[in-house]
Scaffold this motif. Structure first.
Motif, PDB file in Angstrom:
ATOM      1  N   SER A 140       0.901  -1.248  -0.070  1.00  0.00           N
ATOM      2  CA  SER A 140       0.147   0.116  -0.093  1.00  0.00           C
ATOM      3  C   SER A 140       0.896   1.089  -0.056  1.00  0.00           C
ATOM      4  N   ALA A 141       0.323   2.600   0.103  1.00  0.00           N
ATOM      5  CA  ALA A 141       1.055   3.719   0.011  1.00  0.00           C
ATOM      6  C   ALA A 141       1.916   3.802   1.187  1.00  0.00           C
ATOM      7  N   ASP A 142       1.612   3.148   2.371  1.00  0.00           N
ATOM      8  CA  ASP A 142       2.316   3.203   3.534  1.00  0.00           C
ATOM      9  C   ASP A 142       3.565   2.337   3.409  1.00  0.00           C
TER      10      ASP A 142
ATOM     11  N   LYS B  53       5.101  -1.138  -5.110  1.00  0.00           N
ATOM     12  CA  LYS B  53       4.239  -0.591  -4.063  1.00  0.00           C
ATOM     13  C   LYS B  53       3.273   0.277  -4.893  1.00  0.00           C
ATOM     14  N   THR B  54       2.200   0.511  -4.488  1.00  0.00           N
ATOM     15  CA  THR B  54       0.941   1.179  -5.049  1.00  0.00           C
ATOM     16  C   THR B  54       0.713   2.143  -4.175  1.00  0.00           C
ATOM     17  N   THR B  55      -0.201   3.039  -4.636  1.00  0.00           N
ATOM     18  CA  THR B  55      -0.619   4.502  -4.203  1.00  0.00           C
ATOM     19  C   THR B  55      -1.715   4.389  -3.254  1.00  0.00           C
TER      20      THR B  55
ATOM     21  N   VAL C 136      -4.532   3.432  -0.640  1.00  0.00           N
ATOM     22  CA  VAL C 136      -4.632   3.813   1.014  1.00  0.00           C
ATOM     23  C   VAL C 136      -5.626   2.701   1.522  1.00  0.00           C
TER      24      VAL C 136
ATOM     25  N   ALA D 175      -1.970  10.349  -7.595  1.00  0.00           N
ATOM     26  CA  ALA D 175      -1.816   8.964  -6.781  1.00  0.00           C
ATOM     27  C   ALA D 175      -3.219   8.687  -6.781  1.00  0.00           C
TER      28      ALA D 175
ATOM     29  N   LEU E 218      -5.804   6.852  -4.504  1.00  0.00           N
ATOM     30  CA  LEU E 218      -5.799   6.490  -3.533  1.00  0.00           C
ATOM     31  C   LEU E 218      -6.783   5.355  -3.020  1.00  0.00           C
TER      32      LEU E 218
ATOM     33  N   ASP F 158       4.117   3.182  -7.719  1.00  0.00           N
ATOM     34  CA  ASP F 158       5.293   4.000  -7.453  1.00  0.00           C
ATOM     35  C   ASP F 158       6.508   3.500  -8.364  1.00  0.00           C
TER      36      ASP F 158
END
Length: 648
Positions: free
Chosen positions: A150-152, A345-347, A349, A378, A380, A546
């Motif tokens: 995920s984005a994090d 890795k994606t954007t 959330v 991005a 989300l 990303d």
């Protein structure tokens, strides 16, 4: 006198060599024929010191454990001494998923027999370390499959517990196995006849899997009823899975064990037992996620090779070689270690993705919500409702945008010299090129007559926009849409449709384009990008992964300016303060802006309608789409509010 002659041959001689030896053969023709025979593992009419049938059987058995992989063999030299010759052979193996070939040199001995040559058979001519009675075996090892993040940076897809449910035939007769299979299939809602046939096809003591279930799905089954089925067996395992069955499923895809069809189509790149990506990012980035498999070519006893094949009996050694000890451990002849996969890795959330899916959970028609961050592009969240049935409506849907497209039309009119305060005529009806256009049912009478362009946007007056069709040529309309991102090209990593506005529409079709009908088509993703462009003040390229270069190309038309974007935001704010999106007015935080849309489609009378809302608050832009809905404000408005509140 001892005469030594060394003849160096090019690899090309492999193609030209034959099996027959001429009267003047100095050994090179036979050497070439041997190389060709070893390349095809077919000896033809070559002469060996053992019966040809025995040599052929030995070569065939030797190759079984590595088939269909086989090397290219060439002759690098022939050294003759009196009536003997030593042939130098170069081997090159192209192994599955190994970048560099496995190469080595070995040799073969020959004796002159009158005008011809007899070859001394030995497994060493195939591989120098291969002993009599041994066979080749290729095995594949795998590193750790990487995750989708995920984005994090946290893993979305990770190993989670599953239960593999099926019938264990051990102890069941055929009738009992068939009855159990059908009973289990009915309980699991899978094809009873198909599963019963699968159970019947397996051996008498086999475990035949029916389905793999997540922990929650398995525990939801009636355990008493399940355990009452004769032969039932549920084994615990893990699989790479998302947090829930539906979580971003159209984007993520799934991971599954390779099927026979996968293996056949891969031409050796995929082997049994390998996990592969299926759909979504798991398939699109399968190579990166899977990493590079390791490969080992081993020498193993003949009995061990034969036991790996379900239908082959252990071979006898008619070729006269001494069988290797069947208990001997495999000896590695060549090894390439596996390389672990790399994360994607994606954007996304996760909390917002789950909120979008929950928001759509009760919608009884294909639907989607896309959430973007205008400052970066991005994505989300991108959710599809349950009635999309796995189809990526958000990215791939091609629909008329209806009145949400009036933002592009407004930009076109601004470029023709209008301002948000310019006057337009909002009449109950307007006829363009012989076709009558009406406003939506229940249109506010106080917003009719001579009104500002802002009021026409706020109340979505169809006739006001259609009345301008002769003042805004179709190509200028397409340019305005392009400035907002409609029609851009961009590789997200997944296939996506970014919209299309024909440049040659004329007459009635052009008039319909002014209100997002005619042949204008967009996707929910494309409309989220349009909303993002209004917020940012320039076209926004959607980003899902990303570091992935989408090689984006803008659509035709002059770029959006800050002034134009500011005017559009002014008019879209009026939709909230004075128009149909007043339910967004009390959201805490930054001021919300938006636009509703209702697009007619189909041949029903009255026509069915798509429901749209695009909206933004702060650095969050959303597009809401419901395929078969009411007015945009009625169906899409509450959904837009729910997702903006979740993002706040």
């Amino acid at each position: 006198m001892i005469r030594r002659v060394t003849v160096l041959l090019l690899a090309l001689s492999l193609v030209l060599g034959g099996t027959a030896c001429s009267p003047q053969d100095d050994g090179t023709s036979t050497a070439d024929a041997l190389a060709k025979a070893l390349s095809t593992h077919t000896i033809g009419d070559l002469s060996f010191d053992k019966p040809g049938a025995d040599v052929q059987k030995e070569l065939t058995e030797l190759s079984k454990g590595i088939d269909p992989v086989w090397p290219t063999v060439s002759v690098s030299g022939v050294e003759i001494k009196d009536d003997t010759a030593r042939v130098s052979l170069d081997y090159s193996w192209k192994l599955p998923k190994v970048e560099k070939p496995w190469t080595y040199s070995t040799g073969a001995d020959m004796k002159r027999d009158g005008k011809d040559w007899t070859i001394t058979w030995s497994p060493e001519m195939v591989e120098p370390k291969l002993a009599a009675g041994e066979r080749l075996k290729i095995s594949t090892s795998y590193g750790t499959r990487a995750g989708i993040l995920s984005a994090d940076g946290e893993a979305i897809v990770k190993d989670r517990p599953v239960h593999i449910v099926g019938i264990n035939k051990d102890g069941l007769n055929e009738a009992e196995a068939e009855a159990s299979a059908k009973e289990l299939a009915g309980m699991l809602d899978i094809d009873p006849a198909g599963y019963a046939a699968k159970v019947k096809a397996y051996g008498p003591v086999a475990f035949v899997d029916a389905i793999t279930l997540r922990e929650d799905a398995f525990t939801a089954l009636d355990q008493d009823k399940l355990n009452a089925i004769k032969g039932i067996l549920a084994t615990e395992s893990t699989m790479p899975l998302a947090p829930s069955r539906t979580f971003a499923s159209a984007i993520l895809g799934t991971v599954r064990e390779a099927s026979a069809e996968d293996i056949e189509k891969s031409e050796g790149k995929i082997v049994a037992g390998q996990f592969v990506g299926s759909g979504g990012l798991q398939a699109a980035f399968d190579t990166q996620l899977a990493g590079t498999p390791g490969v080992t070519v081993s020498a193993i006893p003949a009995a061990a090779t034969s036991s790996d094949a379900a239908t082959d009996a252990a071979p006898t050694d008619d070729a006269g070689t001494a069988p290797a000890d069947s208990d001997s451990p495999p000896r590695a002849l060549f090894t390439v270690d596996p390389i672990d996969g790399k994360d994607v890795k994606t954007t996304l959330v996760p909390a917002l993705q789950s909120a979008a899916e929950d928001t759509l959970s009760s919608v009884k028609t294909p639907s989607s919500i896309v959430v973007m961050r205008p400052s970066t592009g991005a994505i989300l969240a991108s959710a599809n409702g349950p009635d999309s049935q796995g189809y990526n409506t958000a990215f791939l849907g091609q629909y008329a945008p209806g009145s949400t497209f009036k933002i592009a039309t407004s930009l076109g009119l601004l470029r023709q010299g209008m301002t948000p305060t310019s006057t337009v005529s909002c009449t109950p009806e307007f006829t363009a090129d012989g076709k009558k256009f009406l406003n939506a049912p229940g249109y506010a009478p106080e917003a009719t007559g001579e009104v500002s362009l802002t009021t026409a946007v706020a109340h979505s007056c169809n006739t006001a926009f259609v009345s301008q069709f002769e003042n805004l040529p179709q190509d200028k309309l397409a340019d305005a849409a392009g400035a907002l991102g409609v029609g851009m090209t961009n590789d997200l990593g997944l296939q996506a449709f970014m919209g299309n506005v024909p440049r040659d529409s004329a007459g009635t079709e052009h008039a319909a384009s002014m209100i997002g009908q005619g042949k204008v088509q967009v996707s929910p993703l494309g409309m989220a990008a349009m909303m993002s462009a209004v917020v940012k003040g320039s076209a926004v390229v959607p980003v899902l992964v990303d570091g992935h270069d989408g090689k984006a190309k803008p659509a035709d038309g002059a770029a959006l300016t800050d002034t134009e974007a500011g005017d559009l935001r002014t008019m879209m704010r009026a939709v909230v303060t004075d128009g149909y999106l007043d339910m967004l007015g009390d959201l805490p935080g930054a001021e919300a802006i938006g636009k509703t849309g209702t697009a007619e489609y189909g041949t029903d009378d009255p026509p069915r309608t798509h429901s749209w809302v695009i909206a933004a608050q702060g650095d969050v832009a959303v597009a809401v789409f419901v395929e078969d809905g009411d007015l945009g404000a009625v169906t899409g408005g509450p959904l837009a509010r729910a997702i903006l509140a979740a993002a706040g």
